[in-house]
Motif scaffolding. Structure first.
Motif, PDB file in Angstrom:
ATOM      1  N   HIS A 356      31.426  68.475  -0.403  1.00 39.87           N
ATOM      2  CA  HIS A 356      31.266  68.684   1.037  1.00 39.87           C
ATOM      3  C   HIS A 356      30.482  69.977   1.259  1.00 39.87           C
ATOM      4  O   HIS A 356      30.565  70.912   0.449  1.00 39.87           O
ATOM      5  N   SER A 362      35.029  66.029  -2.966  1.00 42.99           N
ATOM      6  CA  SER A 362      35.503  64.738  -2.459  1.00 42.99           C
ATOM      7  C   SER A 362      35.368  63.705  -3.567  1.00 42.99           C
ATOM      8  O   SER A 362      34.460  63.779  -4.400  1.00 42.99           O
ATOM      9  N   TRP A 406      26.989  63.736   0.883  1.00 47.50           N
ATOM     10  CA  TRP A 406      27.190  64.275   2.228  1.00 47.50           C
ATOM     11  C   TRP A 406      25.872  64.733   2.829  1.00 47.50           C
ATOM     12  O   TRP A 406      24.987  65.193   2.108  1.00 47.50           O
ATOM     13  N   VAL A 430      31.405  60.613  10.232  1.00 46.43           N
ATOM     14  CA  VAL A 430      32.799  61.037  10.103  1.00 46.43           C
ATOM     15  C   VAL A 430      33.166  61.954  11.252  1.00 46.43           C
ATOM     16  O   VAL A 430      32.318  62.659  11.818  1.00 46.43           O
ATOM     17  N   LEU A 435      37.607  64.149   9.384  1.00 43.92           N
ATOM     18  CA  LEU A 435      36.675  63.450   8.500  1.00 43.92           C
ATOM     19  C   LEU A 435      36.916  61.939   8.473  1.00 43.92           C
ATOM     20  O   LEU A 435      36.463  61.236   7.573  1.00 43.92           O
TER      21      LEU A 435
END
Length: 787
Positions: A356, A362, A406, A430, A435
């Motif tokens: 992120h 993530s 991302w 998101v 998110l």
């Protein structure tokens, strides 16, 4: 190898601005203003490619929804089967059973009971008619959602399915899909025909597609500079991969690294001055280098997927593309890497690691109900994220998601997922704080691959790689008792086939292989006489086991359980074990819904060893011996090995028939696999001897002719799959030495198929059969993406 792919033009600075029909189709014609079709409690949104009931989305396969749309558009009129098939598969010859299955899927989505014709009426031997009242509605300007259209619509179509090297979470591959169909269990795999089909939105602002890189070989691992004016990528122009940098708008590529080892996975520092990368030099590890070139500076002794932290002083990385460990290290390499999320990453099998913009790891867990997790701001805890908006579109199905990246604002993801067995790209907006995923928007569609995506800093452009791959059956001269290749190999199949299984006769005189052919939806099994070169089609089957006399083939046949009219609900794929003499015909040796997946022939060719699912046991299978006699059997004559929650695959007798080697997949331990050996005369054994404890995921064990070596596939730190061997004590059926590497195929120009679901191999007297790939591709740029 890597989840990314890419390329550059050394001799053509101009970029193609055209939109090849294989890639990008234009906006929807103005002559067809209808967006919605309504009937009963249902609404079809043709722009978002979505079926809804009472305002809520319904999960339905993409081709089934296409079938419904075609019927609804011609409501009240009989559509002949041929007309429907031509409309749904205009450029492909398919069997009528595909249409029947689509009709069944539509009826299931609409809730039609067996024999009911509330929406679709069957006209025997002719076709189908949609009989419900339909209302057509034009586009609604007031409709506001994440998938609403802008100035136009563009649909991206890329070329050739190929997943570039993440280990499949469900090991068993195509074989498992066939066997588990006996009990209705759906097992997805990372191979074209068996992968999940995704249905979702395709509307978007008007987009433009241009080719970014040119040149021979493969360009991959694209990364944007912070100002969005340049990209870095890996290119194997001169054999090994080096890092190159290129202006996005114009200009020739510039080489950054030039070591004899592979350099891949570049990541641009926040100040635009340095690149972090993976290099195989001096044993491999992570390095930093000046964007203008210069010496590599080691920052970590191992690791993959480097990503800069926001402070520009540290780099985060993981241990593999299925991370069990993650680390943060200073970019100057002055301190040892600091491990993060140690306990969290041990709780499940994770894939698709990404960072992120706030420096939080993530990951995606395909086996968990809540699949997407993002670390807190201290990288101590993984927090589940609500992804329910993607569930109706199939994005959360096992084996769908391949990688995630991302955008720089942290407001959207680019998700690579399998659609119709092909890697395609989706944009997922998101919520800023939680998110939580919003409705995904499809950026690219099958029939071609779009992989290894990277988002520009402003979020409006996505660079990705299209890399067609050809998997062929290769035969190598091989001294298996001494573990030595004794000459160059040769291809036995052409590059249009997708090889999924390989089996040599014990004396090396023949080869059976399973393949998918262009224009066909079923696996086809072939036999090659390696002396005469004669090739014979055997059956529509994934793979076969050659008897010890080399004259008989055992294989699994499958058929759809629904009726020819499509009105009887499907019971899945039912299977039967069949054998065929090369000089005779085919006969069934089990009843339908009672077969096993054959791996080897028992002594004297009187029975077949294979994987079998006992009735009611949906969480495991067993290794069993199936009789091959004049009468069809309903059960195996003996169960060799069983264990709760374990699936057994890839069974082979040792040359002296004392032992059986196999792969065990422990589903309760995140689907991990191990190689084991058990006595061949076992009767419902529940324990076995495990070998290769030091290999993370060994696969496809095969005996040498003298029984003193067991060969297997394993993925190295560089991401390439190669053949290994391990010494075996034939008296004890146990490992007696350290494993050793046999082959060194470390280039996309010539590599073993990295997809373990389809990378079958075999060893016989003087010969080695391998599924070899050659991968080439370039980087493309999609502009006009929603920021």
């Amino acid at each position: 190898m890597w989840g990314k792919l890419g390329v550059t033009n050394h001799g053509s600075p101009q970029r193609e601005a055209q939109k090849p029909s294989a890639f990008l189709s234009g906006p929807e014609p103005a002559s067809n203003p209808v967006r919605f079709y309504e009937f009963d409690r249902f609404r079809i949104d043709t722009k978002r490619h979505l079926l809804m009931r009472d305002g809520g989305p319904i999960g339905i396969k993409a081709k089934a929804l296409d079938t419904l749309v075609l019927l609804v558009q011609h409501a009240g009129r009989l559509l002949e089967k041929e007309e429907l098939m031509n409309g749904l598969w205009p450029d492909t010859a398919v069997e009528e059973g595909n249409l029947t299955q689509n009709i069944f899927e539509v009826r299931k989505a609409l809730g039609e009971a067996p024999g009911e014709q509330r929406f679709i009426a069957t006209v025997a031997r002719r076709g189908y008619r949609f009989v419900a009242e339909v209302r057509a509605i034009g586009d609604e300007p007031s409709a506001r959602d994440e998938g609403s259209a802008g100035d136009g619509q563009s649909t991206l179509r890329l070329v050739a399915p190929e997943r570039f090297a993440r280990r499949t979470v469900i090991y068993a591959g195509v074989a498992a899909a066939i066997v588990l169909s006996l009990v209705g269990t759906r097992l997805y795999v990372a191979f074209g025909r068996s992968a999940p089909v995704i249905s979702g939105t395709s509307s978007s602002p008007l987009r433009n597609l241009t080719r970014l890189t040119y040149g021979a070989g493969l360009q991959t691992d694209v990364s944007w500079s912070p100002d969005g004016k340049r990209v870095a990528y890996a290119w194997n122009r001169d054999g090994n991969f080096d890092i190159w940098v290129q202006d996005v708008d114009a200009g020739q590529p510039t080489r950054v690294t030039s070591s004899p080892a592979d350099e891949t996975q570049p990541a641009w520092s926040p100040d635009g001055q340095r690149l972090a990368l993976r290099s195989e030099v001096d044993g491999g590890g992570l390095f930093a280098v000046d964007v203008k070139g210069g010496p590599l500076r080691r920052i970590a002794p191992d690791g993959r997927r480097p990503a800069w932290m926001p402070n520009g002083r540290e780099v985060m990385f993981v241990d593999s593309d299925m991370p069990r460990a993650a680390f943060i290290v200073t970019a100057d390499g002055g301190a040892a890497p600091r491990r993060i999320l140690e306990t969290e990453l041990s709780r499940a099998t994770y894939i698709a690691p990404a960072v992120h913009p706030e420096g939080r790891l993530s990951v995606f867990a395909p086996k968990l109900a809540t699949g997407f997790f993002v670390a807190d701001r201290t990288n101590r805890t993984l927090n589940a994220v609500d992804t329910s908006a993607a569930a109706p579109l199939g994005l959360l199905d096992p084996e769908a998601i391949q990688s995630i990246s991302w955008n720089s604002a942290g407001t959207a993801l680019i998700v690579e997922a399998h659609s119709d067995g092909v890697p395609t790209l989706w944009r997922v907006a998101v919520e800023p704080v939680s998110l939580r995923w919003r409705t995904p928007e499809r950026l690219t569609t099958a029939p071609a691959s779009a992989q290894a995506a990277a988002v520009s800093p402003d979020g409006t452009r996505v660079a990705f790689t299209s890399a067609p791959a050809s998997t062929r059956a290769w035969l190598f001269p091989f001294d298996a008792n001494r573990a030595r290749l004794t000459g160059d190999g040769r291809a036995l199949t052409d590059d249009e086939l997708s090889i999924v299984s390989l089996r040599l006769a014990a004396d090396g005189s023949a080869l059976c292989y399973g393949a998918l052919e262009p224009g066909r939806n079923n696996f086809r099994l072939f036999h090659i006489d390696l002396t005469s070169g004669r090739t014979t089609f055997l059956a529509e089957s994934w793979g076969g086991a050659i008897s010890r006399t080399a004259r008989t083939i055992a294989y699994l046949l499958t058929r759809t359980g629904s009726s020819s009219t499509g009105e009887t609900p499907s019971t899945g794929r039912e299977s039967a074990l069949a054998v065929r003499d090369l000089d005779g015909g085919e006969r069934l040796v089990s009843r339908w819904r009672g077969g096993l997946l054959p791996w080897d022939w028992a002594p004297h060719d009187e029975a077949v060893l294979g994987s079998w699912v006992e009735q009611g046991q949906m969480n495991q299978n067993v290794l069993a011996i199936w009789p091959v006699g004049p009468m069809m059997a309903t059960r195996p004559e003996r169960v060799l090995l069983e264990a709760s929650g374990v699936f057994f695959w890839q069974a082979r007798y040792s040359p002296d028939d004392r032992w059986v080697s196999f792969v065990a997949q422990r589903m309760r331990n995140h689907g991990t696999v191990e190689i084991g050996i058990v006595a061949a005369d076992s009767n419902r054994a529940t324990t076995w001897t495990r070998i290769l404890d030091d290999h993370v995921w060994p696969d496809k064990p095969r005996w040498s002719p003298d029984g003193r070596t067991l060969y297997f596939l394993s993925r190295g730190a560089d991401g390439y799959v190669n053949l290994w061997g391990v010494p075996i004590d034939p008296a004890r059926g146990a490992q007696r030495g350290k494993p050793f590497q046999v082959t060194h195929f470390n280039s996309p120009e010539r590599r073993i198929d990295p997809n373990m679901g389809s990378a079958e191999i075999d060893v016989a007297s003087g010969r080695l059969a391998l599924p070899m790939q050659s991968v080439k591709g370039s980087i493309w740029l999609l502009s006009g993406v929603r920021p």
